[in-house]
Scaffold this active site. Structure first.
Site, PDB file in Angstrom:
ATOM      1  CG  ASN A  27      39.322  37.565  34.719  1.00  0.00           C
ATOM      2  OD1 ASN A  27      39.271  38.026  33.591  1.00  0.00           O
ATOM      3  ND2 ASN A  27      39.658  36.314  34.964  1.00  0.00           N
ATOM      4  CD  GLN A  83      42.947  27.472  30.759  1.00  0.00           C
ATOM      5  OE1 GLN A  83      43.083  28.644  31.034  1.00  0.00           O
ATOM      6  NE2 GLN A  83      42.044  27.030  29.901  1.00  0.00           N
ATOM      7  N   GLY A  89      45.759  24.737  27.059  1.00  0.00           N
ATOM      8  CA  GLY A  89      44.891  25.889  26.810  1.00  0.00           C
ATOM      9  C   GLY A  89      45.443  27.217  27.276  1.00  0.00           C
ATOM     10  CD  GLN A  90      50.552  29.145  30.264  1.00  0.00           C
ATOM     11  OE1 GLN A  90      51.026  28.018  30.266  1.00  0.00           O
ATOM     12  NE2 GLN A  90      51.120  30.160  30.869  1.00  0.00           N
ATOM     13  CB  VAL A  92      48.394  34.957  29.263  1.00  0.00           C
ATOM     14  CG1 VAL A  92      49.332  36.025  29.801  1.00  0.00           C
ATOM     15  CG2 VAL A  92      47.116  35.593  28.737  1.00  0.00           C
ATOM     16  CG  HIS A  94      53.137  35.779  33.809  1.00  0.00           C
ATOM     17  ND1 HIS A  94      53.382  37.122  33.987  1.00  0.00           N
ATOM     18  CD2 HIS A  94      53.493  35.201  34.973  1.00  0.00           C
ATOM     19  CE1 HIS A  94      53.867  37.346  35.192  1.00  0.00           C
ATOM     20  NE2 HIS A  94      53.932  36.175  35.827  1.00  0.00           N
ATOM     21  CG  HIS A  96      47.270  33.004  34.530  1.00  0.00           C
ATOM     22  ND1 HIS A  96      48.024  32.761  33.392  1.00  0.00           N
ATOM     23  CD2 HIS A  96      45.970  32.905  34.147  1.00  0.00           C
ATOM     24  CE1 HIS A  96      47.217  32.533  32.374  1.00  0.00           C
ATOM     25  NE2 HIS A  96      45.969  32.600  32.797  1.00  0.00           N
ATOM     26  CG  HIS A  98      41.686  31.316  35.660  1.00  0.00           C
ATOM     27  ND1 HIS A  98      41.155  32.389  35.003  1.00  0.00           N
ATOM     28  CD2 HIS A  98      42.649  30.824  34.847  1.00  0.00           C
ATOM     29  CE1 HIS A  98      41.757  32.542  33.843  1.00  0.00           C
ATOM     30  NE2 HIS A  98      42.681  31.597  33.721  1.00  0.00           N
TER      31      HIS A  98
END
Length: 187
Positions: A27, A83, A89-90, A92, A94, A96, A98
């Site tokens: 990250n 998200q 709250g996403q 980006v 794409h 993913h 966390h």
């Protein structure tokens, strides 16, 4: 290795794990040591957009990487978050996940649920920071990385994006934990 993109940002040097349908990166601004992202190779916006084989590979990778990350960072558990969509709250575009190693004692987030607002704030700033990182990468040549034993994680307002060298070092170190282990089949 074929170049890998997290949305439109090239992240190949941050990759420490890869299958045909998924990969994992360190990250840019980890909330806790060992905070990594697991991403499908094909850039899709939502979990619902994944094919069944992609979803299966993604979840098998989350499980496998989580098991290793938990052990390597001496954690007692994991916060696993996705998200999924702008309303969630996403930021980006794409999919993913966390993975954040957590500890019963000595965890940065003494109130467990405090990690979610911190994750949301970090996610909100990520697009601009990824763009900035990509621009720095294109303008500066880096030397061969040398792994450093420590990973600095500042309080949220003090967290600065890590350098490409720092991320490459952590990725190189993490790769050593996935060589010759019981990785899921390479889809």
């Amino acid at each position: 290795m074929t170049s890998l993109f997290f949305s439109t940002v090239e992240v190949t040097k941050q990759v420490f794990y890869r299958t045909r349908l998924t990969y994992a990166i360190v990250n840019l601004k980890p909330l806790v040591p060992g905070h990594v992202l697991v991403i499908p190779t094909r850039p899709v916006l939502r979990v619902l957009d994944l094919t069944p084989p992609e979803l299966s590979s993604l979840m098998a990778s989350v499980q496998h990487i989580g098991r290793v990350i938990e052990r390597v960072y001496g954690a007692d558990g994991l916060t696993i978050a996705c998200q999924d969509g702008k309303a969630a709250g996403q930021t980006v575009p794409h999919v993913h996940f966390h993975l954040l190693p957590r500890k019963l004692k000595g965890d940065r987030f003494t109130n467990n649920d405090d990690i979610y607002p911190a994750l949301e704030r970090a996610e909100g700033r990520l697009p601009g920071e990824l763009k900035s990182m990509s621009q720095r990468r294109n303008s500066v040549e880096r030397e061969e990385p040398v792994y450093r034993e420590t990973l600095r994680v500042d309080s949220d307002e003090d967290r600065k994006p890590r350098t490409m060298e720092e991320m490459e070092n952590e990725a190189k170190w993490l790769r050593t934990f996935f060589v010759g282990d019981d990785a899921p089949p390479q889809d």
